[in-house]
Write a protein that holds these residues in place. Structure first.
Motif, PDB file in Angstrom:
ATOM      1  N   LEU A 195      36.575  25.808  38.571  1.00 17.98           N
ATOM      2  CA  LEU A 195      36.327  27.314  39.165  1.00 17.98           C
ATOM      3  C   LEU A 195      35.568  27.261  40.228  1.00 17.98           C
ATOM      4  O   LEU A 195      35.669  28.097  41.245  1.00 17.98           O
ATOM      5  N   LEU A 196      34.365  26.711  40.182  1.00 20.39           N
ATOM      6  CA  LEU A 196      33.440  26.874  41.406  1.00 20.39           C
ATOM      7  C   LEU A 196      34.128  26.200  42.559  1.00 20.39           C
ATOM      8  O   LEU A 196      33.698  26.711  43.751  1.00 20.39           O
ATOM      9  N   ALA A 197      34.672  25.057  42.480  1.00 18.29           N
ATOM     10  CA  ALA A 197      35.130  24.568  43.584  1.00 18.29           C
ATOM     11  C   ALA A 197      36.290  25.464  44.263  1.00 18.29           C
ATOM     12  O   ALA A 197      36.581  25.537  45.306  1.00 18.29           O
ATOM     13  N   PHE A 198      37.222  26.244  43.579  1.00 17.85           N
ATOM     14  CA  PHE A 198      38.023  26.979  43.802  1.00 17.85           C
ATOM     15  C   PHE A 198      37.473  28.171  44.742  1.00 17.85           C
ATOM     16  O   PHE A 198      37.929  28.622  45.887  1.00 17.85           O
ATOM     17  N   HIS A 199      36.143  28.735  44.141  1.00 17.91           N
ATOM     18  CA  HIS A 199      35.527  29.953  44.801  1.00 17.91           C
ATOM     19  C   HIS A 199      34.886  29.355  46.145  1.00 17.91           C
ATOM     20  O   HIS A 199      35.123  30.043  47.357  1.00 17.91           O
ATOM     21  N   LYS A 200      34.454  28.071  46.121  1.00 21.46           N
ATOM     22  CA  LYS A 200      33.861  27.572  47.412  1.00 21.46           C
ATOM     23  C   LYS A 200      35.075  27.152  48.480  1.00 21.46           C
ATOM     24  O   LYS A 200      34.877  27.584  49.701  1.00 21.46           O
ATOM     25  N   GLU A 201      36.183  26.908  48.096  1.00 26.01           N
ATOM     26  CA  GLU A 201      37.439  26.806  48.956  1.00 26.01           C
ATOM     27  C   GLU A 201      37.821  28.009  49.526  1.00 26.01           C
ATOM     28  O   GLU A 201      38.342  28.003  50.891  1.00 26.01           O
ATOM     29  N   LYS A 261      35.472  33.669  49.287  1.00 28.33           N
ATOM     30  CA  LYS A 261      35.414  35.221  49.187  1.00 28.33           C
ATOM     31  C   LYS A 261      34.320  35.727  48.483  1.00 28.33           C
ATOM     32  O   LYS A 261      33.590  35.066  47.890  1.00 28.33           O
ATOM     33  N   PHE A 262      34.093  36.987  48.282  1.00 28.18           N
ATOM     34  CA  PHE A 262      32.847  37.609  47.613  1.00 28.18           C
ATOM     35  C   PHE A 262      33.083  37.336  45.987  1.00 28.18           C
ATOM     36  O   PHE A 262      32.153  37.064  45.462  1.00 28.18           O
ATOM     37  N   ALA A 263      34.320  37.219  45.449  1.00 27.33           N
ATOM     38  CA  ALA A 263      34.486  37.229  44.264  1.00 27.33           C
ATOM     39  C   ALA A 263      35.611  36.472  43.661  1.00 27.33           C
ATOM     40  O   ALA A 263      36.721  36.622  44.412  1.00 27.33           O
ATOM     41  N   THR A 264      35.402  35.547  42.723  1.00 25.64           N
ATOM     42  CA  THR A 264      36.364  34.827  42.260  1.00 25.64           C
ATOM     43  C   THR A 264      36.546  35.068  40.643  1.00 25.64           C
ATOM     44  O   THR A 264      35.543  35.211  40.133  1.00 25.64           O
ATOM     45  N   ILE A 265      37.458  35.666  40.279  1.00 29.08           N
ATOM     46  CA  ILE A 265      37.747  35.916  38.801  1.00 29.08           C
ATOM     47  C   ILE A 265      38.799  35.093  37.993  1.00 29.08           C
ATOM     48  O   ILE A 265      39.632  34.681  38.620  1.00 29.08           O
ATOM     49  N   ASP A 292      48.487  38.488  45.185  1.00 29.51           N
ATOM     50  CA  ASP A 292      49.564  37.832  46.513  1.00 29.51           C
ATOM     51  C   ASP A 292      49.102  36.375  46.630  1.00 29.51           C
ATOM     52  O   ASP A 292      47.921  36.303  47.364  1.00 29.51           O
ATOM     53  N   GLY A 293      49.699  35.496  46.206  1.00 28.79           N
ATOM     54  CA  GLY A 293      49.154  33.996  46.124  1.00 28.79           C
ATOM     55  C   GLY A 293      47.897  33.957  45.208  1.00 28.79           C
ATOM     56  O   GLY A 293      47.974  34.350  44.121  1.00 28.79           O
ATOM     57  N   ASP A 294      46.766  33.657  45.733  1.00 29.37           N
ATOM     58  CA  ASP A 294      45.592  33.596  45.154  1.00 29.37           C
ATOM     59  C   ASP A 294      44.726  34.809  45.214  1.00 29.37           C
ATOM     60  O   ASP A 294      43.724  35.116  44.499  1.00 29.37           O
ATOM     61  N   LYS A 295      45.181  35.624  46.295  1.00 25.67           N
ATOM     62  CA  LYS A 295      44.412  36.757  46.643  1.00 25.67           C
ATOM     63  C   LYS A 295      44.756  38.010  45.613  1.00 25.67           C
ATOM     64  O   LYS A 295      45.757  38.396  45.217  1.00 25.67           O
ATOM     65  N   VAL A 296      43.592  38.611  45.093  1.00 21.50           N
ATOM     66  CA  VAL A 296      43.715  39.881  44.343  1.00 21.50           C
ATOM     67  C   VAL A 296      44.042  41.002  45.029  1.00 21.50           C
ATOM     68  O   VAL A 296      43.399  41.411  46.131  1.00 21.50           O
ATOM     69  N   VAL A 297      45.007  41.664  44.845  1.00 20.37           N
ATOM     70  CA  VAL A 297      45.335  43.104  45.609  1.00 20.37           C
ATOM     71  C   VAL A 297      45.096  44.249  45.134  1.00 20.37           C
ATOM     72  O   VAL A 297      44.965  45.290  45.747  1.00 20.37           O
ATOM     73  N   SER A 298      45.184  44.220  43.676  1.00 18.29           N
ATOM     74  CA  SER A 298      44.708  45.348  43.034  1.00 18.29           C
ATOM     75  C   SER A 298      44.245  44.865  41.587  1.00 18.29           C
ATOM     76  O   SER A 298      44.695  43.619  41.058  1.00 18.29           O
ATOM     77  N   VAL A 346      39.558  36.561  44.666  1.00 23.33           N
ATOM     78  CA  VAL A 346      40.702  35.672  44.433  1.00 23.33           C
ATOM     79  C   VAL A 346      40.797  35.542  43.030  1.00 23.33           C
ATOM     80  O   VAL A 346      39.788  35.543  42.442  1.00 23.33           O
ATOM     81  N   CYS A 347      41.939  35.139  42.610  1.00 27.17           N
ATOM     82  CA  CYS A 347      42.046  34.820  41.088  1.00 27.17           C
ATOM     83  C   CYS A 347      42.098  33.098  40.864  1.00 27.17           C
ATOM     84  O   CYS A 347      42.892  32.548  41.627  1.00 27.17           O
ATOM     85  N   PHE A 348      41.576  32.633  39.662  1.00 27.92           N
ATOM     86  CA  PHE A 348      41.508  31.285  39.177  1.00 27.92           C
ATOM     87  C   PHE A 348      42.346  31.402  38.126  1.00 27.92           C
ATOM     88  O   PHE A 348      41.918  32.114  37.090  1.00 27.92           O
ATOM     89  N   LYS A 349      43.586  30.932  38.008  1.00 26.08           N
ATOM     90  CA  LYS A 349      44.458  31.342  36.982  1.00 26.08           C
ATOM     91  C   LYS A 349      44.268  30.074  35.708  1.00 26.08           C
ATOM     92  O   LYS A 349      44.548  28.976  36.056  1.00 26.08           O
ATOM     93  N   HIS A 350      43.909  30.607  34.721  1.00 25.58           N
ATOM     94  CA  HIS A 350      43.604  29.496  33.646  1.00 25.58           C
ATOM     95  C   HIS A 350      44.600  29.744  32.543  1.00 25.58           C
ATOM     96  O   HIS A 350      44.858  30.924  31.999  1.00 25.58           O
ATOM     97  N   THR A 351      45.387  28.736  32.021  1.00 27.66           N
ATOM     98  CA  THR A 351      46.705  28.762  31.344  1.00 27.66           C
ATOM     99  C   THR A 351      46.129  28.164  30.267  1.00 27.66           C
ATOM    100  O   THR A 351      47.138  27.867  29.262  1.00 27.66           O
TER     101      THR A 351
END
Length: 257
Positions: free
Chosen positions: A139-145, A148-152, A167-173, A222-227
């Motif tokens: 999760l942290l590596a994704f944020h650094k990559e 952005k201001f926020a990774t959820i 849209d991809g990893d970017k949160v649009v709403s 951006v979104c870090f998708k956890h399955t």
């Protein structure tokens, strides 16, 4: 890095237990659910915590103040002037700051009230009532990559919560729940830059509403998708499910030994 845990709400949907203690202090396997969350972070090397308390905040403070009493065998020797002997003393390598952020503050307001404790570095943030086997390191590596201001962390459960469009990893709403929605939702376990606190106007603001919506609209989320596993303890039924997993030694979030 520090992890901020929101632990100030009333927990009205699990009032069977929250009438006596804050929801994050409701126990799973004999330990508060907030302890389980902290153990997950600690497994990944995150050992400094800021707890945003509110409702019955004194219960949280007293529990940590007496941590040895809760986790060790104790002898009370009244023949020697009330001597207390702690056996098999177990200590976590934690630094814990519990802040009374008020009874009625919104989640955004609670975050803003601990800004001085957060400092100027990115920080983790999550809720004090949900457990997961999310990989904090990834999760942290994704944020650094993505820078952005926020990774959820987004998860894909039943349609009980607010939905995320991306849209991809970017949160649009970021939308409140709808009976027509079945999609990815906010599972907590965020990485945030201090700049996100500028989106919080006052103490009453819920971070999940206007602030997150504005951050998403600006392209800074951006979104870090956890399955994998994720479970929020909203109701007594949720607690019983988590208790059963723990009792059967099948708790997916227990990554520590």
């Amino acid at each position: 890095m520090k992890a901020v845990i929101l632990a100030g709400g009333f927990g009205t949907r699990i009032s069977e237990e929250s009438q006596f203690k804050p929801k994050p202090m409701i126990e799973i396997g004999g330990m508060p659910i907030i302890w389980h969350i902290m153990k997950l972070y600690s497994f990944y090397g995150i050992n400094e915590f800021i707890i945003c308390a509110g409702y019955k905040q004194e219960v949280i403070k007293e529990w940590f103040a007496n941590y040895f009493l809760h986790t060790s065998d104790i002898t009370f020797d009244f023949t020697k002037g009330n001597e207390i002997i702690v056996h098999n003393k177990h200590s976590e390598q934690w630094k814990v700051t519990v802040v009374d952020t008020g009874l009625n503050a919104g989640t955004g307001g609670r975050l803003k009230k601990v800004r001085d404790y957060i400092g100027n570095e990115p920080f983790f943030m999550t809720y004090g009532d949900g457990v997961s086997d999310v990989n904090i390191k990834e999760l942290l590596a994704f944020h650094k990559e993505h820078k952005k201001f926020a990774t959820i962390t987004s998860i894909h459960p039943s349609g009980r919560y607010g939905n995320i469009d991306f849209d991809g990893d970017k949160v649009v709403s970021f939308r409140e729940k709808s009976s027509l929605d079945v999609g990815w939702i906010n599972g907590g376990f965020m990485v945030l830059e201090p700049k996100v606190l500028d989106f919080v106007k006052d103490d009453s603001v819920m971070f999940e509403q206007e602030p997150m919506e504005k951050i998403a609209e600006s392209g800074e989320m951006v979104c870090f998708k956890h399955t994998g596993f994720w479970q929020c303890m909203d109701t007594l039924r949720d607690k019983q499910k988590l208790e059963a997993l723990w009792a059967e030694n099948k708790a997916p979030w227990k990554l520590w030994k």
